[in-house]
Design an enzyme around this catalytic site. Structure first.
Site, PDB file in Angstrom:
ATOM      1  N   HIS A  48     -46.919  56.750   0.368  1.00 46.74           N
ATOM      2  CA  HIS A  48     -46.078  54.950   0.085  1.00 46.74           C
ATOM      3  C   HIS A  48     -45.360  54.853   0.887  1.00 46.74           C
ATOM      4  CE1 HIS A  48     -49.903  54.473  -3.431  1.00 46.74           C
ATOM      5  NE2 HIS A  48     -49.822  54.069  -2.231  1.00 46.74           N
ATOM      6  N   ASN A  53     -61.510  49.884  -4.368  1.00 51.27           N
ATOM      7  CA  ASN A  53     -61.722  48.583  -4.806  1.00 51.27           C
ATOM      8  C   ASN A  53     -62.574  47.786  -3.834  1.00 51.27           C
ATOM      9  OD1 ASN A  53     -59.440  48.433  -7.112  1.00 51.27           O
ATOM     10  ND2 ASN A  53     -58.210  49.175  -5.551  1.00 51.27           N
ATOM     11  N   GLU A 102      -9.702  60.862  11.859  1.00 49.31           N
ATOM     12  CA  GLU A 102     -11.448  60.885  11.091  1.00 49.31           C
ATOM     13  C   GLU A 102     -11.537  60.440  10.792  1.00 49.31           C
ATOM     14  OE1 GLU A 102     -13.416  64.849  13.420  1.00 49.31           O
ATOM     15  OE2 GLU A 102     -12.563  64.888  11.152  1.00 49.31           O
TER      16      GLU A 102
END
Length: 1112
Positions: free
Chosen positions: A771, A346, A118
């Protein structure tokens, strides 16, 4: 958002399909998915290996550490798998703080192996490149891989080689599997890059001499790269984090978002909660969630979401009704609250979006009152006063308690009101109307320094421009540390070029990429009110039109700005330009930005687009660093330097520019991720200090083109800036560099900072905020951890966003008290005329329209025909006849009337190529003319002699019938007057050779019309005329004309005067024109298909009859 987790099954499918490696990958495509609905017989047919092999079964729901949690069944036969699933499938399980139901499982072949086989492999993205982690001991007990694993950074645009892997990662791996493993890791890395993964972990990867087995896998892909990877990805399903259900309403909003240029997000946290939000803006949505949680509302917070990017009224309506529907399904003993909040927009027209919300509130007013919902509204931005007025009015008319606030109220104050932590003002003070700012300049209005002024609005008391740090708030004095090499991009290191400290001045000139006329006009208005000598926009680039000039306003006068088809022409003709503002779409932003950086004159680029793949952004950053270019964005509104320059829509419209005193410099500089929150900072700073010196929104992506620290260092080195404000965010580690800068003395000016996203640690399951970068991947990236680190470093950190303005004011007042800042005298700014379109929007002016229409309205989300939506038109199966009824007659006509109209169109569609209209069309088509020209040529022949007899027939027969004239009297009078009876006579058809078109229509009219008096009168006239000559029949034009009069008079939709008016204005001829257009188009297409050449009429079909002395 960009990085989204995918299921293990999806990740393995990508790997098995697309990896390219010489290593043998065993057990490819051997997995089966199981849910509660699985048909086991079908499953074993599709995957016969399930019946013969030992198996592993595990949940596939984005769960970590399944082995340690006992959620993996190992080495079972199929019956054992079924037994194991009985104890787990559809069972509620708690993992950490998250509680959820196990629904999806993955079955794979069991791979016998030892612990030595592994290994652990992981690849993840970083700003400078991608890290490859490898540890030779993988599996459940791998532990802290960050500390243990070998780590290799592959820089942006660099390739990973097998030699690098062997030398730097596989030092503890047996030599007999090293080649296999190296080939696999290189193939895995190439797959990771090609398919735009952002995270890919395999633990364990079992390595044997025969090949490799991919046992457990976790992965994230950059969802914004869908337009690049769609062919390889197919349709990807992104499962929700464990502990949160996937709701159909979330999928509905995600679908709306995908179809819109705006941003629409919805995550349901607790559908039974009493606190619901509808917030405008990615940053603002996080701030409101933070405040709700800070005030103890985390358990009652029902949803997270945002709407932004100027959604239309219809999109806002759809979003709002979804939330109102969800919140009115279950009652709450304390009632419910809806917080409709937002920062100062804006460019979004607040009134327009609020119209959609108001429509939804009206539709749900009953359930809202029944569920005792109170609504709290706070918003600012373009036309917000009208939006708030409309919202207040709907509260009064519906009886729903709606409390409305504007920019005079702190953004999150309504949360405290809604949750009962602060009183609700009875009459909140209303800010002045937009028109007050723009139409008059008064002595007490927002003012500006004189145009000659270039320094900060504050006056420095001494020549020393560096704020002396307090002992408790900063480290060493700055002067002794200016020589220390700061390990950031503004220092020349290697091939990088130094970046400018000053990005914008009063002489800055920019090129705007994209036909963004509104944004450009806003920049020019800002320039004018700042008393700039010239506009800041030198030119525009738009590849989809030819070179031309575009008209704009400069104050009172009109000016022309050049628009170029390609970047090269613009750069050659405008050497003074050093800034590019890119409004390119997310698909073209990368290519256009790369092209721009070829020109050394460009020092700053603002990229507005949201959704650019992270891999592309990182390439842009690398090139920008090499060339010394500062990138602002992507996913930003831009930035502003009061008195000098603004990027695009930054700062909002002129009323906000004036209200926030952005027309002249103050003493405070800020940097934020969020564009909407940057405007809120403009408002807060203007109310608590002498104003903003410069502000930048770096953008919400994980890897913004420039960082917080880039701008903080610029501000530190700018004399006019006396204090710095940073609005940080959950995710990333940039804020720690500010801590380091303060501790090392590189930053000495006072810094006020708050990181939003503190609520994330309180949620049971992971929430991706608005975001892309607002997601913590480790404890140090949480907002809580960063706020504490900043506080420990000496930054002024408020207790919450609510107190940010108070802390800014405290620091500012201290700087004024110690003389660092001396506020200057205000001087009024120039008056800028209001645009006509905006004045009309505000309802300040009215003007007679040049056109009036009453049949169609295309302005809304859906097309309207005479008051009926296009959806309803199709739903009612109105057909062409129904649409014609709406558009021609402004009526919804009976079904039989619609059928009759369609029959008329069918029978008039064509009458062979020999008639004049078809002939003209054919001649035109054979002359090489286009479809429109050929069709028009045929239509121009329609008149009283050809096809235009419908109106004339209707008028003649109506006049005779209405005056009581007998049919014989009518025929005799027309003969006496020397006039033809319109609609009577046919060149070919006769009483003995009837026109089947007329017969078909006659049968329909007799069967369906309530009355056909005028038709019966015309048929009596026909008996008289055909007795004289058999071809003087009632022709198809005449039949349609008189039958249409019967229809208009008897269908019940028109008064007699209205029916007569439609005949008088020529509506009936329209039936022939519309119908025959189909035939003319058919003839045009037929001639083109047959490729017939230019037609010339044969001489032998022309009789030349010139005077004898001129004949040959």
């Amino acid at each position: 958002m960009s990085a989204k987790a995918i299921s293990e099954q999806t990740g393995k499918e990508f790997l098995y399909k697309h990896i390219s490696t010489s290593a043998t990958i065993l057990n490819r495509f051997r997995y089966a998915s199981v849910t509660a609905e699985t048909d086991w017989d079908r499953l074993t047919q599709d995957h016969p290996w399930l019946l013969t092999e030992r198996l592993v079964v595990k949940p596939d729901q984005l769960l970590k550490r399944r082995g340690k949690l006992g959620l993996v069944g190992i080495n079972l036969d199929l019956q054992g798998v079924k037994e194991w699933l009985k104890g787990h499938l559809m069972k509620e399980t708690t993992v950490g703080k998250a509680k959820g139901v196990l629904k999806n499982f993955l079955i794979e072949p069991f791979v016998p192996h030892t612990q030595e086989n592994e290994v652990y492999v992981c690849i993840y993205a970083d700003r400078e490149g991608d890290f490859v982690l490898f540890h030779h001991e993988g599996g459940v007990e791998v532990g802290d891989v960050d500390a243990k694993a070998q780590k290799l950074m592959v820089g942006v645009d660099e390739k990973l080689s097998e030699d690098q892997v062997k030398e730097q990662l596989l030092t503890h791996v047996p030599s007999d599997v090293k080649e296999t493993l190296a080939s696999f890791i290189v193939g895995l890395f190439n797959l990771y890059e090609d398919l735009y993964f952002t995270y890919l972990e395999i633990n364990p990867l079992v390595v044997t001499q025969d090949g490799v087995f991919v046992l457990d896998m976790a992965a994230k892909i950059d969802a914004t790269a869908d337009f690049i990877c769609k062919a390889k990805w197919g349709d990807v399903e992104f499962p929700p984090p464990f502990g949160r259900e996937a709701y159909p309403e979330e999928a509905y909003i995600a679908d709306l978002d995908a179809k819109s240029g705006a941003s629409l997000k919805l995550t349901l946290l607790n559908p039974r909660g009493r606190i619901w939000t509808m917030v405008a803006g990615g940053g603002a949505s996080v701030v409101y969630s933070d405040t709700i949680c800070d005030l103890g509302g985390v358990d009652e917070l029902a949803n997270y979401g945002e709407y932004s990017g100027a959604p239309s009224e219809q999109q806002t309506y759809d979003y709002a009704k979804t939330i109102l529907s969800l919140m009115t399904r279950e009652k709450h003993p304390e009632g419910k609250v809806l917080i409709i909040g937002g920062s100062i927009a804006n460019f979004t027209n607040v009134a327009a979006t609020f119209k959609g919300i108001v429509r939804a509130i009206k539709d749900y007013q009953g359930p809202l009152k029944e569920h005792e919902v109170s609504i709290f509204v706070r918003r600012g931005g373009p036309n917000y006063q009208e939006g708030l007025r409309v919202m207040g009015e709907v509260g009064k008319t519906t009886g729903i308690p709606i409390h409305v606030f504007g920019t005079e109220t702190h953004m999150t104050a309504i949360v405290g009101m809604a949750l009962g932590h602060r009183p609700i003002p009875n009459q909140p003070p209303m800010a002045a109307h937009t028109a007050n700012f723009l139409l008059n300049a008064s002595a007490n209005s927002a003012a500006t320094p004189a145009s000659s002024r270039t320094a900060s609005f504050s006056e420095a008391k001494t020549t020393n421009d560096v704020t002396p740090p307090k002992k408790s708030k900063a480290g060493l004095p700055p002067d002794s540390l200016h020589s220390i090499l700061w390990p950031l991009k503004n220092v020349v290191t290697g091939d990088w070029k130094a970046k400018a400290t000053t990005l914008f001045s009063k002489q800055t000139k920019a090129i705007v990429w994209g036909m963004q006329t509104r944004a450009v006009q806003g920049m020019l208005d800002f320039d004018y009110v700042c008393s700039r000598d010239q506009p800041s926009v030198a030119a525009m680039v738009y590849p989809f039109t030819g070179d031309h000039k575009q008209k704009f306003y400069w104050g009172h006068k009109e000016i022309l700005l050049p628009v170029y088809k390609n970047m090269d022409d613009a750069m050659k003709k405008h050497h003074e330009v050093d800034v590019l503002i890119s409004f390119a779409s997310l698909r073209s932003a990368f290519d256009s930005t790369m092209e721009t950086m070829q020109y050394p004159q460009i020092h700053t680029i603002a990229i507005i687009a949201e959704g650019i793949p992270e891999a592309q952004t990182r390439k842009l950053i690398k090139i920008a660093d090499e060339k010394g270019v500062t990138i602002i964005g992507p996913a930003t509104v831009g930035g502003i330097k009061p008195g000098c320059f603004k990027i695009g829509n930054t700062g909002g419209m002129l009323d906000n520019i004036l209200a926030s005193k952005l027309y002249r410099p103050g003493s405070v500089a800020y940097v934020s991720r969020s564009g909407g929150m940057s405007n809120e900072l403009n408002n807060i700073i203007s109310r608590t200090t002498d104003g903003v010196y410069e502000g930048v929104a770096i953008g919400g992506d994980r890897y913004p083109g420039s960082t917080f620290m880039d701008h903080v260092l610029r501000y530190q080195d700018t004399p006019g800036i006396k204090m710095i404000v940073v609005l940080g965010e959950i995710g990333g580690t940039e804020e720690y560099k500010i801590c380091q800068g303060i501790k090392e003395g590189r930053i000495s000016k006072p810094v006020v900072c708050w990181c939003i996203g503190t609520c994330a640690t309180m949620f049971a399951s992971e929430v991706q905020f608005g975001h892309a970068g607002a997601c913590a991947n480790q404890a140090s990236e949480t907002a809580v951890a960063k706020n504490q680190a900043l506080r420990d470093a000496g930054v002024f950190v408020p207790k919450s966003f609510d107190e940010l303005g108070d802390v800014i004011k405290t620091v500012y007042d201290e700087l004024v008290a110690n003389g660092t800042i001396v506020p200057a005298q205000e001087v009024p700014p120039p008056t800028v005329p209001m645009d006509y379109s905006w004045a009309r929007e505000l309802g300040l002016i009215r003007k007679p329209a040049s056109f009036m229409t009453s049949i169609c309205d295309e302005r809304g989300q859906e097309l309207i025909y005479a008051g009926m939506s296009i959806t309803e038109v199709f739903k009612e199966e109105m057909g062409i006849g129904g649409v014609l009824g709406l558009l021609w007659f402004q009526r919804r006509l009976p079904r039989y009337a619609c059928q009759f109209i369609e029959m008329c169109l069918m029978v008039t569609a064509d009458h062979g190529p020999a008639v004049s209209g078809a002939h003209n069309t054919i001649v035109c088509a054979r002359a090489g003319k286009d479809l429109i020209s050929s069709l028009t040529s045929g239509l121009l022949t329609i008149g009283d002699r050809f096809g235009g007899a419908l109106d004339a027939a209707a008028k003649q027969f109506s006049k005779a019938f209405d005056s009581g004239m007998l049919p014989m009297e009518f025929v005799n009078k027309m003969k006496k007057d020397g006039k033809l009876i319109m609609g009577i006579g046919h060149r070919v058809k006769s009483i003995n050779n009837p026109d089947m078109r007329v017969q078909i229509l006659k049968d329909f009219v007799k069967q369906h019309f309530p009355s056909s008096q005028l038709l019966d009168y015309a048929l009596d006239v026909e008996k008289i005329t055909t007795s004289k000559k058999p071809n003087l029949i009632l022709n198809v034009d005449g039949f349609i004309g008189v039958s249409f009069v019967d229809l208009l008079r008897t269908c019940g939709g028109f008064t007699r005067a209205e029916a007569d008016e439609f005949v008088e204005i020529g509506a009936l001829n329209g039936i022939f024109v519309l119908g025959r257009s189909m035939g003319f188009i058919g003839h045009y297409l037929d001639q083109k298909r047959l490729k017939q050449g230019l037609y010339r009429h044969p001489w032998d079909d022309i009789s030349y009859v010139l005077p004898e002395h001129m004949s040959m």
